[in-house]
Design a protein around this motif. Sequence first.
Motif, PDB file in Angstrom:
ATOM      1  N   LEU A 139      39.371  23.721  54.573  1.00 49.22           N
ATOM      2  CA  LEU A 139      40.661  24.182  54.044  1.00 49.22           C
ATOM      3  C   LEU A 139      40.644  24.142  52.530  1.00 49.22           C
ATOM      4  N   HIS A 140      40.021  23.107  51.954  1.00 47.28           N
ATOM      5  CA  HIS A 140      39.932  23.002  50.498  1.00 47.28           C
ATOM      6  C   HIS A 140      39.062  24.124  49.938  1.00 47.28           C
ATOM      7  N   ILE A 141      37.913  24.365  50.562  1.00 46.29           N
ATOM      8  CA  ILE A 141      36.983  25.379  50.071  1.00 46.29           C
ATOM      9  C   ILE A 141      37.588  26.767  50.170  1.00 46.29           C
ATOM     10  N   ASN A 142      38.332  27.024  51.229  1.00 44.98           N
ATOM     11  CA  ASN A 142      38.809  28.372  51.496  1.00 44.98           C
ATOM     12  C   ASN A 142      40.257  28.605  51.086  1.00 44.98           C
ATOM     13  N   ARG A 143      40.737  27.836  50.132  1.00 48.47           N
ATOM     14  CA  ARG A 143      42.076  28.111  49.608  1.00 48.47           C
ATOM     15  C   ARG A 143      42.104  29.519  49.047  1.00 48.47           C
ATOM     16  N   PRO A 144      43.281  30.109  49.006  1.00 46.77           N
ATOM     17  CA  PRO A 144      43.351  31.450  48.428  1.00 46.77           C
ATOM     18  C   PRO A 144      42.763  31.474  47.017  1.00 46.77           C
ATOM     19  N   ILE A 145      42.155  32.586  46.676  1.00 48.61           N
ATOM     20  CA  ILE A 145      41.509  32.741  45.373  1.00 48.61           C
ATOM     21  C   ILE A 145      42.480  32.438  44.233  1.00 48.61           C
ATOM     22  N   SER A 146      43.725  32.850  44.380  1.00 43.77           N
ATOM     23  CA  SER A 146      44.687  32.629  43.299  1.00 43.77           C
ATOM     24  C   SER A 146      44.872  31.140  43.021  1.00 43.77           C
ATOM     25  N   ASP A 147      44.847  30.293  44.065  1.00 38.13           N
ATOM     26  CA  ASP A 147      44.958  28.849  43.864  1.00 38.13           C
ATOM     27  C   ASP A 147      43.756  28.325  43.083  1.00 38.13           C
ATOM     28  N   ARG A 148      42.569  28.764  43.471  1.00 39.50           N
ATOM     29  CA  ARG A 148      41.360  28.304  42.780  1.00 39.50           C
ATOM     30  C   ARG A 148      41.343  28.803  41.338  1.00 39.50           C
ATOM     31  N   THR A 149      41.759  30.047  41.130  1.00 36.46           N
ATOM     32  CA  THR A 149      41.781  30.605  39.783  1.00 36.46           C
ATOM     33  C   THR A 149      42.774  29.836  38.916  1.00 36.46           C
ATOM     34  N   ALA A 150      43.918  29.516  39.468  1.00 42.07           N
ATOM     35  CA  ALA A 150      44.923  28.766  38.714  1.00 42.07           C
ATOM     36  C   ALA A 150      44.400  27.383  38.338  1.00 42.07           C
ATOM     37  N   ARG A 151      43.726  26.698  39.268  1.00 41.44           N
ATOM     38  CA  ARG A 151      43.163  25.377  38.962  1.00 41.44           C
ATOM     39  C   ARG A 151      42.088  25.483  37.890  1.00 41.44           C
ATOM     40  N   ARG A 152      41.226  26.501  37.996  1.00 42.01           N
ATOM     41  CA  ARG A 152      40.157  26.688  37.017  1.00 42.01           C
ATOM     42  C   ARG A 152      40.746  26.972  35.634  1.00 42.01           C
ATOM     43  N   ASP A 153      41.768  27.826  35.579  1.00 46.94           N
ATOM     44  CA  ASP A 153      42.392  28.153  34.294  1.00 46.94           C
ATOM     45  C   ASP A 153      43.064  26.929  33.678  1.00 46.94           C
ATOM     46  N   ALA A 154      43.702  26.109  34.535  1.00 51.72           N
ATOM     47  CA  ALA A 154      44.338  24.894  34.025  1.00 51.72           C
ATOM     48  C   ALA A 154      43.293  23.925  33.489  1.00 51.72           C
ATOM     49  N   LYS A 155      42.179  23.789  34.183  1.00 49.99           N
ATOM     50  CA  LYS A 155      41.106  22.894  33.726  1.00 49.99           C
ATOM     51  C   LYS A 155      40.518  23.398  32.411  1.00 49.99           C
ATOM     52  N   THR A 156      40.298  24.698  32.314  1.00 48.74           N
ATOM     53  CA  THR A 156      39.767  25.279  31.083  1.00 48.74           C
ATOM     54  C   THR A 156      40.714  25.012  29.918  1.00 48.74           C
ATOM     55  N   ALA A 157      42.003  25.170  30.143  1.00 46.47           N
ATOM     56  CA  ALA A 157      42.999  24.920  29.082  1.00 46.47           C
ATOM     57  C   ALA A 157      42.974  23.464  28.642  1.00 46.47           C
ATOM     58  N   ARG A 158      42.852  22.539  29.624  1.00 44.28           N
ATOM     59  CA  ARG A 158      42.793  21.106  29.277  1.00 44.28           C
ATOM     60  C   ARG A 158      41.547  20.804  28.457  1.00 44.28           C
ATOM     61  N   LEU A 159      40.419  21.363  28.838  1.00 42.86           N
ATOM     62  CA  LEU A 159      39.163  21.123  28.101  1.00 42.86           C
ATOM     63  C   LEU A 159      39.236  21.699  26.684  1.00 42.86           C
ATOM     64  N   ARG A 160      39.815  22.873  26.569  1.00 40.80           N
ATOM     65  CA  ARG A 160      39.948  23.479  25.232  1.00 40.80           C
ATOM     66  C   ARG A 160      40.901  22.646  24.359  1.00 40.80           C
ATOM     67  N   GLN A 161      41.964  22.167  24.984  1.00 44.56           N
ATOM     68  CA  GLN A 161      42.911  21.342  24.231  1.00 44.56           C
ATOM     69  C   GLN A 161      42.234  20.055  23.763  1.00 44.56           C
ATOM     70  N   ALA A 162      41.446  19.450  24.649  1.00 44.43           N
ATOM     71  CA  ALA A 162      40.759  18.219  24.288  1.00 44.43           C
ATOM     72  C   ALA A 162      39.723  18.472  23.180  1.00 44.43           C
ATOM     73  N   ALA A 163      39.141  19.659  23.180  1.00 43.26           N
ATOM     74  CA  ALA A 163      38.136  19.989  22.153  1.00 43.26           C
ATOM     75  C   ALA A 163      38.789  20.508  20.883  1.00 43.26           C
ATOM     76  N   GLY A 164      40.084  20.748  20.911  1.00 42.07           N
ATOM     77  CA  GLY A 164      40.781  21.227  19.729  1.00 42.07           C
ATOM     78  C   GLY A 164      40.584  22.717  19.476  1.00 42.07           C
ATOM     79  N   THR A 165      40.236  23.477  20.501  1.00 43.98           N
ATOM     80  CA  THR A 165      40.067  24.923  20.346  1.00 43.98           C
ATOM     81  C   THR A 165      41.138  25.653  21.134  1.00 43.98           C
ATOM     82  N   ARG A 166      41.213  26.953  20.929  1.00 43.37           N
ATOM     83  CA  ARG A 166      42.192  27.745  21.658  1.00 43.37           C
ATOM     84  C   ARG A 166      41.585  28.359  22.836  1.00 43.37           C
TER      85      ARG A 166
END
Length: 166
Positions: A139-166
């Motif tokens: 169920l975790h692996i096969n979540r809808p693509i939009s859920d996975r994309t949203a999680r990936r985008d949120a993680k990317t934003a957190r990493l960029r924020q931590a690195a001080g980049t946009r």
Amino acid sequence: MSRIVIHAGFHKTSTSTPQAWLGAARGPLRPHAKIVPARGMQALLHACRACSTLPEPLSPAKVAARAEAVAWGIAGLKGRALILSAEALSGHPPGRPGIDSCAAAPALPAELTAALARRFPRAALPPLRHRNAAPDDLLHINRPISDRTARRDAKTARLRQAAGTR
């Protein structure tokens, strides 16, 4: 005596690696094995996916009929092994809309095994072993693509924020 191997497994359960290897090694293996990839059994795979999505009384019969067609469409083995490999032989995994269990999975390859046993009665058919990841993992692996994309985008934003980049 020929040996028959059915390799079935859900998407994201390490089925692609052996399938890729079998595809790449098809030429050198030709004297020793007849390999039937997914593209060689599309009607059967469609019936397997439908059986897990639309559990209706006729679904198993459709799988059985299409398994017979695949089995009888294979020429004599002449002592070679027969290898059938496709993820969809187990149907759709849990996590897709309307699918919350692996209930159909063991019966689907069993239909193909029975058809192959009728077609090649002297071939060695090992017993089916069906191992799955836990339904919660699927169920975790096969979540809808939009859920996975949203999680990936949120993680990317957190990493960029931590690195001080946009």
